[in-house]
Design a protein around this motif. Structure first.
Motif, mmCIF file in Angstrom:
data_model
loop_
_atom_site.group_PDB
_atom_site.id
_atom_site.type_symbol
_atom_site.label_atom_id
_atom_site.label_comp_id
_atom_site.label_asym_id
_atom_site.label_seq_id
_atom_site.Cartn_x
_atom_site.Cartn_y
_atom_site.Cartn_z
ATOM 1 N N THR A 100 0.847 -1.190 0.000
ATOM 2 C CA THR A 100 0.000 0.000 0.000
ATOM 3 C C THR A 100 0.884 1.243 0.000
ATOM 4 O OG1 THR A 100 -0.134 0.131 2.412
ATOM 5 C CG2 THR A 100 -1.831 -1.165 1.286
ATOM 6 N N GLU A 101 0.334 2.325 -0.501
ATOM 7 C CA GLU A 101 1.028 3.609 -0.421
ATOM 8 C C GLU A 101 0.934 4.111 1.019
ATOM 9 O OE1 GLU A 101 -0.672 6.314 -3.258
ATOM 10 O OE2 GLU A 101 -0.049 5.092 -4.972
ATOM 11 N N PRO A 102 1.752 5.083 1.397
ATOM 12 C CA PRO A 102 1.616 5.678 2.728
ATOM 13 C C PRO A 102 0.206 6.255 2.909
ATOM 14 C CG PRO A 102 3.678 6.366 1.717
ATOM 15 C CD PRO A 102 2.887 5.654 0.655
ATOM 16 N N ILE A 103 -0.313 6.148 4.112
ATOM 17 C CA ILE A 103 -1.634 6.695 4.419
ATOM 18 C C ILE A 103 -1.561 8.222 4.351
ATOM 19 C CG2 ILE A 103 -3.381 6.966 6.222
ATOM 20 C CD1 ILE A 103 -2.596 4.116 7.175
ATOM 21 N N ARG A 104 -2.548 8.806 3.677
ATOM 22 C CA ARG A 104 -2.631 10.257 3.547
ATOM 23 C C ARG A 104 -3.933 10.746 4.174
ATOM 24 N NH1 ARG A 104 -2.069 11.186 -2.719
ATOM 25 N NH2 ARG A 104 -2.596 9.001 -2.941
ATOM 26 N N GLY A 110 -10.697 15.566 5.885
ATOM 27 C CA GLY A 110 -9.922 15.182 7.049
ATOM 28 C C GLY A 110 -9.850 13.678 7.265
ATOM 29 N N LYS A 111 -10.396 12.898 6.334
ATOM 30 C CA LYS A 111 -10.401 11.431 6.440
ATOM 31 C C LYS A 111 -9.106 10.855 5.883
ATOM 32 C CE LYS A 111 -14.743 11.185 7.817
ATOM 33 N NZ LYS A 111 -15.180 10.625 9.056
ATOM 34 N N ARG A 112 -8.700 9.706 6.430
ATOM 35 C CA ARG A 112 -7.474 9.053 5.979
ATOM 36 C C ARG A 112 -7.767 8.066 4.851
ATOM 37 N NH1 ARG A 112 -4.025 6.625 10.380
ATOM 38 N NH2 ARG A 112 -5.857 5.366 10.754
ATOM 39 N N PHE A 113 -6.800 7.924 3.935
ATOM 40 C CA PHE A 113 -6.960 7.018 2.797
ATOM 41 C C PHE A 113 -5.603 6.535 2.320
ATOM 42 C CE2 PHE A 113 -6.345 11.185 1.013
ATOM 43 C CZ PHE A 113 -5.628 10.994 -0.161
ATOM 44 N N THR A 114 -5.634 5.464 1.537
ATOM 45 C CA THR A 114 -4.428 4.945 0.911
ATOM 46 C C THR A 114 -4.806 4.215 -0.363
ATOM 47 O OG1 THR A 114 -2.388 3.683 1.241
ATOM 48 C CG2 THR A 114 -4.414 2.722 2.131
ATOM 49 N N PHE A 115 -3.808 3.985 -1.203
ATOM 50 C CA PHE A 115 -4.003 3.271 -2.456
ATOM 51 C C PHE A 115 -3.176 1.995 -2.475
ATOM 52 C CE2 PHE A 115 -5.236 7.543 -3.662
ATOM 53 C CZ PHE A 115 -6.342 7.316 -4.468
ATOM 54 N N LEU A 122 -4.851 -2.539 -11.307
ATOM 55 C CA LEU A 122 -5.989 -1.633 -11.172
ATOM 56 C C LEU A 122 -5.868 -0.899 -9.843
ATOM 57 C CD1 LEU A 122 -8.825 -0.604 -12.098
ATOM 58 C CD2 LEU A 122 -9.782 -2.505 -10.792
ATOM 59 N N PRO A 123 -5.854 0.427 -9.856
ATOM 60 C CA PRO A 123 -5.718 1.167 -8.604
ATOM 61 C C PRO A 123 -6.978 1.029 -7.736
ATOM 62 C CG PRO A 123 -5.431 2.628 -10.517
ATOM 63 C CD PRO A 123 -5.895 1.305 -11.023
ATOM 64 N N LEU A 124 -6.760 0.652 -6.486
ATOM 65 C CA LEU A 124 -7.838 0.527 -5.518
ATOM 66 C C LEU A 124 -7.513 1.444 -4.334
ATOM 67 C CD1 LEU A 124 -8.152 -3.376 -5.530
ATOM 68 C CD2 LEU A 124 -9.526 -1.723 -6.827
ATOM 69 N N GLU A 125 -8.554 1.944 -3.690
ATOM 70 C CA GLU A 125 -8.361 2.864 -2.580
ATOM 71 C C GLU A 125 -9.119 2.357 -1.356
ATOM 72 O OE1 GLU A 125 -9.317 7.537 -1.387
ATOM 73 O OE2 GLU A 125 -9.977 6.752 -3.315
ATOM 74 N N LEU A 126 -8.537 2.556 -0.188
ATOM 75 C CA LEU A 126 -9.239 2.375 1.075
ATOM 76 C C LEU A 126 -9.462 3.760 1.647
ATOM 77 C CD1 LEU A 126 -7.242 -0.538 2.745
ATOM 78 C CD2 LEU A 126 -9.366 -0.667 1.431
ATOM 79 N N TYR A 127 -10.691 4.038 2.068
ATOM 80 C CA TYR A 127 -11.056 5.351 2.589
ATOM 81 C C TYR A 127 -11.712 5.134 3.946
ATOM 82 C CZ TYR A 127 -12.408 10.258 2.235
ATOM 83 O OH TYR A 127 -12.528 11.607 2.430
ATOM 84 N N GLU A 128 -11.096 5.656 4.982
ATOM 85 C CA GLU A 128 -11.599 5.441 6.349
ATOM 86 C C GLU A 128 -12.867 6.239 6.608
ATOM 87 O OE1 GLU A 128 -9.067 4.625 10.218
ATOM 88 O OE2 GLU A 128 -9.130 6.777 9.768
ATOM 89 N N GLN A 129 -13.870 5.579 7.169
ATOM 90 C CA GLN A 129 -15.145 6.245 7.469
ATOM 91 C C GLN A 129 -14.982 7.251 8.587
ATOM 92 O OE1 GLN A 129 -17.922 3.118 8.455
ATOM 93 N NE2 GLN A 129 -18.463 2.811 6.340
#
Length: 129
Positions: A100-104, A110-115, A122-129
């Motif tokens: 994973t990429e570093p969390i941004r 103001g939510k955290r996410f990473t790719f 295929l680029p996928l993203e995690l997006y924190e609720q």
């Protein structure tokens, strides 16, 4: 104006069906709703659900051409999934050897996410609720 209700599904064509099936089911945790082999097209179609929602159609076709994704190519940019805890989600991906990429932090929410990427890049993203 057109009254869309929601997204029904996303279709993904993979290069190695077995590898992608394992990634989406065993690593990401999608549930198989149905798996079909279409002999006339030499193609598999795998219907996947996230929770109770039909989400992804995973297809295999003989020798599909590569699609440019990076750097920032025109078209679909990525597919994003929400998670409750991004740190534990990243740890789970890491345990499966998924980089994973570093969390941004999203500058607007103001939510955290990473790719990260699926087996075909295929680029996928995690997006924190």
């Amino acid at each position: 104006m057109l009254q869309l209700e929601n997204v029904h599904h996303i279709a993904i064509i993979c290069s190695d069906y077995a590898v992608s099936k394992k990634f989406y089911t065993e690593v990401l945790g999608f549930r198989v709703l149905g798996e079909y082999y279409r002999a006339e097209r030499r193609s598999y179609k795998l219907d996947l659900a996230l929770g109770d929602h039909y989400t992804i159609e995973l297809f295999s076709f003989p020798d599909p051409p590569q699609r440019v994704s990076r750097p920032e190519a025109r078209g679909l940019r990525h597919l994003a999934f929400t998670v409750r805890n991004i740190d534990s989600a990243v740890a789970e991906l890491t345990a499966h050897n998924v980089v994973t990429e570093p969390i941004r932090v999203d500058e607007y929410t103001g939510k955290r996410f990473t790719f990260f990427s699926d087996p075909d890049g295929l680029p996928l993203e995690l997006y924190e609720q």
